[in-house]
Design a protein around this motif. Structure first.
Motif, PDB file in Angstrom:
ATOM      1  N   PHE A 227      95.616  -6.987 -10.491  1.00 23.18           N
ATOM      2  CA  PHE A 227      96.375  -6.050  -9.654  1.00 23.18           C
ATOM      3  C   PHE A 227      96.882  -6.690  -8.356  1.00 23.18           C
ATOM      4  CE2 PHE A 227      95.104  -2.523 -12.270  1.00 23.18           C
ATOM      5  CZ  PHE A 227      95.988  -1.504 -11.943  1.00 23.18           C
ATOM      6  N   ALA A 248      93.717   1.439  -7.208  1.00 19.04           N
ATOM      7  CA  ALA A 248      94.749   0.390  -7.281  1.00 19.04           C
ATOM      8  C   ALA A 248      94.841  -0.334  -5.937  1.00 19.04           C
ATOM      9  CB  ALA A 248      96.095   0.994  -7.660  1.00 19.04           C
ATOM     10  N   GLY A 253      96.533  -3.881  -5.291  1.00 13.85           N
ATOM     11  CA  GLY A 253      97.896  -3.462  -5.636  1.00 13.85           C
ATOM     12  C   GLY A 253      98.567  -2.742  -4.479  1.00 13.85           C
TER      13      GLY A 253
END
Ligand code: NDP
Length: 451
Positions: A227, A248, A253
């Protein structure tokens, strides 16, 4: 004609108009074709014909009185689809779009998802065409009490254990459980997603969103990716979306989208942990609209559009897509736009958010595609862990539950990979998830004889 095609034709013939159910049955059964040759005993025992017919379909009137004193009537559903490997288990959805077809599709998918979790849970789903949006707490409570006034006689900790889904969060589970406890005079693990004070599990609220990200990370790892610094698109702003965004972010991310049923937000600067907390407060406490995010953080807001339409129309590049709102939100055109813009991974936090055309485009383009029944199984898995804790009358720590969730998601990923390879469809997570989930249930059904 193969038994698979016969069953699909029959479903369409006997239940015309149930388009979501047809879609789910077709998607699952078509991938089960390789099991027909390898398991003639399943054909002989009529497993394919039997698995598409629910054990029991309950539909009931839910009358309640609104704040103005007017009588309102909604329709309630509980479909106990299959309890071959454990008590019925599956969420309740309160949304105006709820109908028999949608509850049947969700209940059918739940059979295979629950089987994949490695925990002993059968498949079920329920809900009502009630819209909690814009209702007062008192109205929601009276509705939940009326709903439970009928549901209570069909469920139980060893029989059928409902949970939340769209429109059913902590508040609704509290009202439902409180009323069950009162009329049954028992405090048992009859629902999951309960509050921590009365039998809930740590990590259950986070589980579906976290699990979807864990599953995506497992898929990415097969190609040596992760990610870190990836641009992530999330749809929805509810339970699954909120914790998908949180995880995430934790994995490095950058999430740039969020939506509700009335608007999509694009925030190029990223929905960081502070902004994610704002979304949680806005949707869970204030019960506001996502457009308020745009005013607060000066982000772009697109009224009346979903995330995938906006990504296509604006030509936005995302690396990872996590659809976490509702069924059929990504159509073929949106899928093609994601592929064209360089998307490498799609993990379905929602149930069946990609249309069959979209799935085909992802697969034809070798996108890492994790279907909902595998990628969002973290929610029901942690519900299973909540049931275990309730049975043992103890509570595990946050770390313990999260560790188990991660292990379960890794195990689901491996089961999908192994089954796909064993049945000649290497790297096809859709086929892998369907076959792995199906085989266990089919073997149990076989053991019981014709029941
Ligand atoms: P919530 O009700 O908490 O959130 C749903 C979100 O999606 C809301 O923000 C809602 O908008 C938005 N939404 C609903 N319909 C649309 C639409 N047509 N277009 C755009 N946005 C829409 O539900 P959950 O987060 O619990 O569930 C989301 C999905 O995940 C569902 O498919 C559910 O079946 C699936 N799922 C949920 C699990 C769970 O543990 N909760 C487990 C496994 C799967 P608004 O705020 O306007 O209502």
């Amino acid at each position: 004609m193969s038994v698979i095609n016969q069953v699909i034709e029959k479903v369409k013939r006997v239940d015309p108009g149930q388009k979501e159910f047809h879609q789910a049955v077709t998607e699952v059964l078509e991938t089960l074709e390789p099991t027909v040759k390898r398991h003639p005993e399943f054909v002989k025992a009529g497993i394919y014909e039997r698995i598409i017919e629910p054990d029991r379909t309950l539909m009931f009137r839910v009358p309640w009185v609104d704040d103005k004193g007017n009588v309102q009537v909604n329709r309630g559903f509980r479909i106990q689809f299959n309890n071959a490997i454990g008590p019925y288990k599956g969420g309740l959805r309160f949304h105006p779009s709820v109908n028999l077809s949608i509850i049947k599709f969700l209940g059918f998918e739940q059979i295979f998802k629950n089987s994949l979790t490695t925990l002993p849970m059968g498949g079920a789903k329920g809900g009502a065409d009630f819209d909690p949006k814009g209702k007062s707490d008192g109205e929601v409570m009276r509705f939940c009490q009326s709903f439970m006034r009928e549901l209570f006689r069909h469920i139980g900790a060893e029989v059928d254990v409902p949970a939340g889904d769209i429109g059913v969060g902590g508040r609704e589970i509290g009202y439902l459980f409180g009323y069950y406890k009162k009329i049954r005079n028992e405090h048992t693990g009859v629902l999951t997603g309960k509050g921590l004070e009365y039998g809930g599990s740590l990590i259950r609220p986070e589980a579906t969103g976290y699990g979807a990200v864990y599953f995506a990370a497992e898929m990415l790892a097969t190609r040596g990716l992760d990610f870190n610094n990836k641009i992530v698109a999330v749809s929805g702003a509810g339970n699954v979306a909120q914790y998908a965004i949180e995880k995430a972010n934790q994995m490095g991310g950058k999430v740039i989208t969020v939506c509700d049923s009335s608007a999509t937000i694009i925030d190029d600067k990223g929905i960081d942990p502070d902004k994610c907390c704002y979304v949680m407060d806005l949707k869970n406490v204030k019960r506001g609209r996502i457009s308020e995010y745009a005013e607060k953080y000066k982000a772009s807001c697109y009224d009346g559009k979903n995330v995938w339409d906006v990504i296509r129309e604006q030509g936005i590049k995302v690396d990872i897509a996590l659809p976490c709102a509702t069924q059929n939100e990504i159509d073929g055109a949106n899928a093609q736009a994601l592929v064209n813009n360089g998307c490498i991974c799609v993990a379905e936090g929602a149930n069946m958010p990609s249309t069959p055309e979209a799935v085909k485009i992802f697969q034809d383009n070798k996108i890492l595609f994790g279907p909902g029944k595998a990628a969002n199984a973290g929610g029901v898995s942690t519900s299973g862990l909540e049931m275990s804790q309730n049975s043992m009358k103890l509570s595990w720590t946050r770390e313990e539950v999260d560790k188990r969730l991660l292990l379960i998601m890794k195990s689901i990923h491996k089961s999908c990979m192994d089954a796909a390879e064993a049945y000649g469809r290497k790297d096809d997570y859709v086929t892998g998830a369907n076959i792995a989930g199906f085989i266990k249930v089919a073997k149990a059904m076989l053991a019981y004889g014709i029941v």
